[in-house]
Design an enzyme around this catalytic site. Sequence first.
Site, PDB file in Angstrom:
ATOM      1  CG  HIS A  46     -80.209  19.099  70.953  1.00  0.00           C
ATOM      2  ND1 HIS A  46     -80.411  17.760  70.711  1.00  0.00           N
ATOM      3  CD2 HIS A  46     -80.645  19.301  72.227  1.00  0.00           C
ATOM      4  CE1 HIS A  46     -80.934  17.185  71.763  1.00  0.00           C
ATOM      5  NE2 HIS A  46     -81.089  18.100  72.721  1.00  0.00           N
ATOM      6  CG  ASP A  48     -80.641  19.948  76.479  1.00  0.00           C
ATOM      7  OD1 ASP A  48     -80.848  19.668  75.289  1.00  0.00           O
ATOM      8  OD2 ASP A  48     -80.666  19.107  77.387  1.00  0.00           O
ATOM      9  CG  HIS A 102     -77.131  16.271  74.322  1.00  0.00           C
ATOM     10  ND1 HIS A 102     -76.901  17.566  74.724  1.00  0.00           N
ATOM     11  CD2 HIS A 102     -78.475  16.100  74.397  1.00  0.00           C
ATOM     12  CE1 HIS A 102     -78.035  18.147  75.041  1.00  0.00           C
ATOM     13  NE2 HIS A 102     -79.018  17.272  74.844  1.00  0.00           N
ATOM     14  NE  ARG A 112     -83.106   6.483  73.508  1.00  0.00           N
ATOM     15  CZ  ARG A 112     -83.308   7.796  73.703  1.00  0.00           C
ATOM     16  NH1 ARG A 112     -84.154   8.457  72.945  1.00  0.00           N
ATOM     17  NH2 ARG A 112     -82.666   8.422  74.663  1.00  0.00           N
TER      18      ARG A 112
HETATM   19  O1  LIG Z   1     -83.389  11.083  74.980  1.00  0.00           O
HETATM   20  C1  LIG Z   1     -83.897  11.818  74.167  1.00  0.00           C
HETATM   21  O2  LIG Z   1     -84.732  11.404  73.377  1.00  0.00           O
HETATM   22  C2  LIG Z   1     -83.511  13.265  74.132  1.00  0.00           C
HETATM   23  C3  LIG Z   1     -82.395  13.520  75.076  1.00  0.00           C
HETATM   24  C4  LIG Z   1     -81.969  14.949  75.152  1.00  0.00           C
HETATM   25  O3  LIG Z   1     -81.804  15.619  74.192  1.00  0.00           O
HETATM   26  C5  LIG Z   1     -81.719  15.530  76.474  1.00  0.00           C
HETATM   27  O4  LIG Z   1     -81.778  14.825  77.489  1.00  0.00           O
HETATM   28  O5  LIG Z   1     -81.462  16.733  76.534  1.00  0.00           O
HETATM   29 FE   LIG Z   2     -81.113  17.638  74.754  1.00  0.00          FE
END
Ligand SMILES: O=C(O)CCC(=O)C(=O)O
Ligand SMILES: [Fe+2]
Length: 139
Positions: A46, A48, A102, A112
Amino acid sequence: MLTNFFGDPAASQPTSRLVGEARRSHGFFLVVNHGVNELTLGTEPHYDPTSLTILHQDSFSGLQVLVDNEWYSIHQNFNGFVVNTGSTFMAVSNRRYKIFLHRAMVNNNTPRKSLAFFLCQDKDKMVSPPTELVDYNNP
Ligand SMILES: O=C(O)CCC(=O)C(=O)O
Ligand SMILES: [Fe+2]
């Protein structure tokens, strides 16, 4: 605070409560993955929609970014944060700052935890770049 959060579950309870309150009022979220199938994605690929995303990952780095059609892992540093630009930031910078697809990978061996803070504009506000960043080549 982060040491408490990622340590012993009982000791981390007050911190978890504070994180929960912050999530409700500011838009934090927490992803915890235990014993999931290795093909399970922590988050699907996706972009952000935020201005900025500030991310903390614990011992296992699952964050990957797509560059030239290849997924690259972002090295994790317990004492550091990943700062990711979102589409609002790209709009405000008139595309001087790009955004990247990402995802967060998980597996069934390593728990995690990640903690993200999303910096977003008010939902009812329109954003546009300052006039200094708009010219003939960057309309
Ligand atoms: O680390 C995650 O679980 C999500 C990371 C992510 O999508 C972000 O940092 O924008
Ligand atoms: Fe993200």
